[in-house]
Design a protein around this motif. Structure first.
Motif, PDB file in Angstrom:
ATOM      1  N   TYR A 293      41.348  47.843  23.723  1.00 17.05           N
ATOM      2  CA  TYR A 293      40.544  47.994  24.674  1.00 17.05           C
ATOM      3  C   TYR A 293      41.367  47.189  26.202  1.00 17.05           C
ATOM      4  O   TYR A 293      42.003  46.059  25.889  1.00 17.05           O
ATOM      5  CB  TYR A 293      39.102  47.593  24.706  1.00 17.05           C
ATOM      6  CG  TYR A 293      38.329  48.466  24.106  1.00 17.05           C
ATOM      7  CD1 TYR A 293      37.363  48.994  24.787  1.00 17.05           C
ATOM      8  CD2 TYR A 293      38.460  48.820  22.656  1.00 17.05           C
ATOM      9  CE1 TYR A 293      36.711  50.067  24.059  1.00 17.05           C
ATOM     10  CE2 TYR A 293      37.681  49.717  22.322  1.00 17.05           C
ATOM     11  CZ  TYR A 293      36.762  50.575  22.782  1.00 17.05           C
ATOM     12  OH  TYR A 293      36.062  51.236  22.304  1.00 17.05           O
ATOM     13  N   ASP A 294      41.030  47.778  27.157  1.00 23.00           N
ATOM     14  CA  ASP A 294      41.738  46.927  28.602  1.00 23.00           C
ATOM     15  C   ASP A 294      40.781  45.643  28.553  1.00 23.00           C
ATOM     16  O   ASP A 294      39.531  45.638  28.439  1.00 23.00           O
ATOM     17  CB  ASP A 294      41.282  47.674  29.582  1.00 23.00           C
ATOM     18  CG  ASP A 294      41.722  47.095  31.126  1.00 23.00           C
ATOM     19  OD1 ASP A 294      41.145  46.006  31.470  1.00 23.00           O
ATOM     20  OD2 ASP A 294      43.014  47.373  31.531  1.00 23.00           O
ATOM     21  N   PRO A 295      41.380  44.526  28.617  1.00 24.02           N
ATOM     22  CA  PRO A 295      40.712  43.212  28.482  1.00 24.02           C
ATOM     23  C   PRO A 295      39.770  43.293  29.740  1.00 24.02           C
ATOM     24  O   PRO A 295      38.584  42.102  29.761  1.00 24.02           O
ATOM     25  CB  PRO A 295      41.828  42.030  28.487  1.00 24.02           C
ATOM     26  CG  PRO A 295      42.770  42.562  29.382  1.00 24.02           C
ATOM     27  CD  PRO A 295      42.685  44.268  28.887  1.00 24.02           C
ATOM     28  N   GLU A 296      39.780  43.779  30.910  1.00 24.40           N
ATOM     29  CA  GLU A 296      38.634  43.641  31.952  1.00 24.40           C
ATOM     30  C   GLU A 296      37.769  44.771  32.122  1.00 24.40           C
ATOM     31  O   GLU A 296      36.870  44.637  32.779  1.00 24.40           O
ATOM     32  CB  GLU A 296      39.737  43.619  33.390  1.00 24.40           C
ATOM     33  CG  GLU A 296      40.738  42.344  33.314  1.00 24.40           C
ATOM     34  CD  GLU A 296      41.492  42.286  34.749  1.00 24.40           C
ATOM     35  OE1 GLU A 296      41.881  43.397  35.111  1.00 24.40           O
ATOM     36  OE2 GLU A 296      42.333  41.386  34.939  1.00 24.40           O
ATOM     37  N   LEU A 297      37.891  45.810  31.278  1.00 25.25           N
ATOM     38  CA  LEU A 297      37.251  46.799  31.373  1.00 25.25           C
ATOM     39  C   LEU A 297      36.537  47.144  30.036  1.00 25.25           C
ATOM     40  O   LEU A 297      37.530  47.358  29.059  1.00 25.25           O
ATOM     41  CB  LEU A 297      37.965  48.068  32.092  1.00 25.25           C
ATOM     42  CG  LEU A 297      38.384  47.889  33.264  1.00 25.25           C
ATOM     43  CD1 LEU A 297      39.275  49.177  33.701  1.00 25.25           C
ATOM     44  CD2 LEU A 297      37.265  47.836  34.353  1.00 25.25           C
TER      45      LEU A 297
ATOM     46  N   MET B  11      43.303  59.335  36.401  1.00 20.80           N
ATOM     47  CA  MET B  11      43.903  59.383  35.143  1.00 20.80           C
ATOM     48  C   MET B  11      42.887  59.218  34.073  1.00 20.80           C
ATOM     49  O   MET B  11      43.060  59.360  32.887  1.00 20.80           O
ATOM     50  CB  MET B  11      45.124  58.615  35.293  1.00 20.80           C
ATOM     51  CG  MET B  11      46.143  59.110  36.220  1.00 20.80           C
ATOM     52  SD  MET B  11      47.534  58.150  36.044  1.00 20.80           S
ATOM     53  CE  MET B  11      48.703  58.991  37.080  1.00 20.80           C
ATOM     54  N   MET B  12      41.729  58.409  34.536  1.00 21.59           N
ATOM     55  CA  MET B  12      40.749  58.510  33.414  1.00 21.59           C
ATOM     56  C   MET B  12      39.940  59.563  32.859  1.00 21.59           C
ATOM     57  O   MET B  12      39.755  60.605  33.436  1.00 21.59           O
ATOM     58  CB  MET B  12      39.559  57.277  33.818  1.00 21.59           C
ATOM     59  CG  MET B  12      40.320  56.170  34.149  1.00 21.59           C
ATOM     60  SD  MET B  12      38.743  54.750  34.593  1.00 21.59           S
ATOM     61  CE  MET B  12      38.266  55.185  36.181  1.00 21.59           C
ATOM     62  N   SER B  13      39.800  59.465  31.496  1.00 23.55           N
ATOM     63  CA  SER B  13      39.114  60.791  31.085  1.00 23.55           C
ATOM     64  C   SER B  13      37.583  60.714  31.603  1.00 23.55           C
ATOM     65  O   SER B  13      36.938  59.775  32.269  1.00 23.55           O
ATOM     66  CB  SER B  13      38.772  60.481  29.690  1.00 23.55           C
ATOM     67  OG  SER B  13      38.100  59.596  29.181  1.00 23.55           O
TER      68      SER B  13
ATOM     69  N   LEU C  35      32.336  57.864  32.905  1.00 23.38           N
ATOM     70  CA  LEU C  35      30.900  57.990  32.679  1.00 23.38           C
ATOM     71  C   LEU C  35      30.565  56.404  32.369  1.00 23.38           C
ATOM     72  O   LEU C  35      29.512  55.726  32.966  1.00 23.38           O
ATOM     73  CB  LEU C  35      30.618  58.856  31.859  1.00 23.38           C
ATOM     74  CG  LEU C  35      29.016  58.894  31.482  1.00 23.38           C
ATOM     75  CD1 LEU C  35      28.352  59.553  32.717  1.00 23.38           C
ATOM     76  CD2 LEU C  35      28.747  59.850  30.529  1.00 23.38           C
ATOM     77  N   GLU C  36      31.565  55.807  31.490  1.00 23.38           N
ATOM     78  CA  GLU C  36      31.188  54.294  30.895  1.00 23.38           C
ATOM     79  C   GLU C  36      31.304  53.423  32.179  1.00 23.38           C
ATOM     80  O   GLU C  36      30.479  52.522  32.045  1.00 23.38           O
ATOM     81  CB  GLU C  36      32.299  54.058  29.946  1.00 23.38           C
ATOM     82  CG  GLU C  36      32.169  52.545  29.278  1.00 23.38           C
ATOM     83  CD  GLU C  36      31.012  52.450  28.275  1.00 23.38           C
ATOM     84  OE1 GLU C  36      30.358  51.426  28.275  1.00 23.38           O
ATOM     85  OE2 GLU C  36      30.681  53.487  27.729  1.00 23.38           O
ATOM     86  N   LEU C  37      31.980  53.579  33.071  1.00 21.31           N
ATOM     87  CA  LEU C  37      32.254  52.629  34.174  1.00 21.31           C
ATOM     88  C   LEU C  37      31.366  53.101  35.511  1.00 21.31           C
ATOM     89  O   LEU C  37      31.688  52.621  36.650  1.00 21.31           O
ATOM     90  CB  LEU C  37      33.699  52.839  34.847  1.00 21.31           C
ATOM     91  CG  LEU C  37      34.643  52.077  33.535  1.00 21.31           C
ATOM     92  CD1 LEU C  37      36.163  52.252  34.189  1.00 21.31           C
ATOM     93  CD2 LEU C  37      34.219  50.627  33.204  1.00 21.31           C
TER      94      LEU C  37
END
Length: 98
Positions: free
Chosen positions: A15-19, A87-89, A94-96
């Motif tokens: 996982y990205d540490p900030e997201l 570029m995000m799925s 949706l998560e963000l």
């Protein structure tokens, strides 16, 4: 193809540490090629100044090496094309809440 899918499964654990999104869904993995037991991965970071610029590529390489059947991983950190939110799925967006 099966080996590639197992590699993707492992990368999805990072996982990205900030997201709160894994780096695969975030779109940081540009390409994964499997040739016999050798894997070539092209990835980027959200920004060249990313606080995990040194550790994240190593985490990806180490994760790929954990997959049974992988003997070598050539990881290339690339900046072209530059990463952007497109570029995000859809799941990551949706998560963000994007």
């Amino acid at each position: 193809m099966e080996l590639k899918n197992k590699i993707i499964e492992e990368i999805r654990k990072i996982y990205d540490p900030e997201l709160p999104v894994n780096i695969y869904e975030l779109g940081l993995i540009y390409d994964i090629k499997v040739i016999d037991s050798k894997v070539e991965i092209k990835m980027t970071l959200t920004t060249p100044n990313c606080p995990v610029a040194e550790s994240l590529p190593k985490d990806v390489k180490d994760s790929a090496m954990q997959v049974k059947g992988v003997e070598e991983v050539d990881l290339q950190l690339v900046w072209d094309p530059p990463w952007n939110k497109d570029m995000m799925s859809d799941a990551a967006k949706l998560e963000l809440n994007l």
